[in-house]
Write a protein that holds these residues in place. Structure first.
Motif, PDB file in Angstrom:
ATOM      1  N   GLU A   1      12.767  58.368 -37.654  1.00 50.92           N
ATOM      2  CA  GLU A   1      12.463  60.102 -37.862  1.00 50.92           C
ATOM      3  C   GLU A   1      12.403  60.452 -39.370  1.00 50.92           C
ATOM      4  O   GLU A   1      11.230  61.223 -39.445  1.00 50.92           O
TER       5      GLU A   1
ATOM      6  N   HIS B   1       8.818  59.541 -40.186  1.00 51.60           N
ATOM      7  CA  HIS B   1       7.719  60.359 -39.660  1.00 51.60           C
ATOM      8  C   HIS B   1       7.622  61.921 -40.045  1.00 51.60           C
ATOM      9  O   HIS B   1       6.656  62.332 -40.499  1.00 51.60           O
ATOM     10  N   ARG B   2       8.970  62.607 -40.147  1.00 49.74           N
ATOM     11  CA  ARG B   2       8.977  63.810 -40.489  1.00 49.74           C
ATOM     12  C   ARG B   2       8.793  64.058 -42.200  1.00 49.74           C
ATOM     13  O   ARG B   2       8.220  64.931 -42.533  1.00 49.74           O
TER      14      ARG B   2
ATOM     15  N   ASP C   1       7.299  61.643 -44.285  1.00 53.60           N
ATOM     16  CA  ASP C   1       6.065  60.689 -44.464  1.00 53.60           C
ATOM     17  C   ASP C   1       6.650  59.772 -45.731  1.00 53.60           C
ATOM     18  O   ASP C   1       6.291  59.708 -47.009  1.00 53.60           O
TER      19      ASP C   1
ATOM     20  N   PHE D   1       5.511  53.369 -38.835  1.00 53.00           N
ATOM     21  CA  PHE D   1       6.375  53.757 -40.117  1.00 53.00           C
ATOM     22  C   PHE D   1       6.303  53.054 -40.932  1.00 53.00           C
ATOM     23  O   PHE D   1       6.796  52.794 -42.023  1.00 53.00           O
TER      24      PHE D   1
END
Length: 346
Positions: free
Chosen positions: A221, A224-225, A227, A301
């Protein structure tokens, strides 16, 4: 070859990264040069190394891997074609022959300058902290337990200040972390958000494979959030996911045969999961190694998949995984096995 960019940069890297930790121990200088030649021919432009390599670490072999890469650069005069990453060793009793001072300004500066000299280059594209300065869970330790022995004091700001100055001097371009936890990762990211003059960690190099998907629990996560790109290491679990140890085999040149204490991926549950993944690969006309690597390559990711090999045939098979797209049937089969035996290796 497929390519992506190191997050937040225009630095283009191959989706396959060549790992180097056997050169100088299991591999000779000539074999290391041969692997780099072949990888470059196949479009691999990203090499990862560390001052600690080769592994297992030993004072008499300290930094031999970097020296081998350095002689290759000197011979070929092609440094500008490559994206080069290295790391500073973390504090540990096992690495006290290198230094015992942790990540202070003097140790980071000396480590960078030593790597540059051995690698025969003026700069590193990516410089990473090999593992946290504090006592926490990494290298096969599943959970965090505070035992009161950690004398670490918060030094995130000071580390980033030192790295900032090395970037300003032109010795490194970007920075990353390795073997880090979600807490440590966010501390670095928040520090650079609050203090805009500090560099941002852009990558994290942690283990990720069919036998160890713990990255997905908290760090995916963040990737993703924020980068933050994963540079996945041990995608074959010390070679276990090549299938060469199945049936109790002990190939004489195998890493686990040579170094039995590298048994993180060899427990009973991990062996059972490996057998199931092997059966799935065979049923779908794939080798276990290529299915395992293709899975890692496909994760959103993952910025680059760090492969390693001790011979050219292994290297060829590993690099060719970039051309494999796993079917929905295979992906569903992988998830079914994972749900039955989740993360059998830490």
């Amino acid at each position: 070859m497929n390519y992506t960019n190191l997050p937040h940069t225009d630095i283009e890297v191959s989706k396959i990264c060549l790992g180097t930790m056997t050169w100088g121990n299991q591999n000779t200088e000539a074999e290391g040069h041969e692997q780099m030649d072949y990888a470059l021919e196949q479009g691999v432009n990203f090499f990862d190394t560390a001052e600690l390599y080769p592994i297992p670490a030993a004072a008499e072999r300290y930094a031999h891997t970097e020296k081998i890469i350095g002689t290759w650069f000197k011979k070929n005069r092609n440094r500008e074609k490559m994206v080069l990453a290295s790391k500073i060793v973390g504090r540990s009793p096992a690495t006290s022959f290198i230094r015992t001072t942790g990540f202070n300004r003097e140790s980071i500066t000396a480590a960078v300058e030593g790597s540059l000299k051995r690698l025969q280059t003026d700069y590193l594209d990516l410089y990473q902290l090999h593992w946290p300065d504090r006592v926490t869970n990494y290298f096969g330790k599943r959970g965090y337990q505070y035992d009161g022995t950690d004398l670490w004091e918060d030094n995130f700001h000071q580390i980033l200040e030192t790295l900032r100055d090395l970037i300003r001097e032109g010795k490194i371009r970007q920075v990353g972390i390795s073997n880090e936890t979600p807490w440590g990762t966010m501390r670095y990211l928040e520090e650079s958000k609050v203090h805009h003059d500090l560099p941002r960690m852009i990558t994290i190099q942690n283990p990720y494979s069919l036998l160890n998907r713990l990255y997905e629990v908290g760090l995916a996560e963040i990737s993703h959030r924020e980068d933050l790109g994963l540079l996945a290491y041990s995608p074959l679990g010390f070679g276990v996911l090549s299938g060469k140890y199945l049936g109790g085999r002990q190939p004489k040149d195998g890493r686990i045969t040579l170094f039995p204490n590298y048994n993180r991926y060899s427990g009973e549950t991990a062996v059972k999961a490996t057998e199931m993944y092997h059966k799935l690969a065979m049923e779908n006309g794939l080798s276990l190694a290529q299915m395992s690597l293709a899975y890692v390559n496909s994760r959103p990711f993952v910025t680059s998949n760090i492969i390693g090999a001790t011979n050219l045939e292994q290297l060829k098979e590993n690099i060719e995984s970039i051309h494999i797209d796993l079917s929905d049937e295979v992906l569903q089969g992988i998830e079914a096995i994972h749900n039955q035996i989740p993360n059998p290796a830490p």
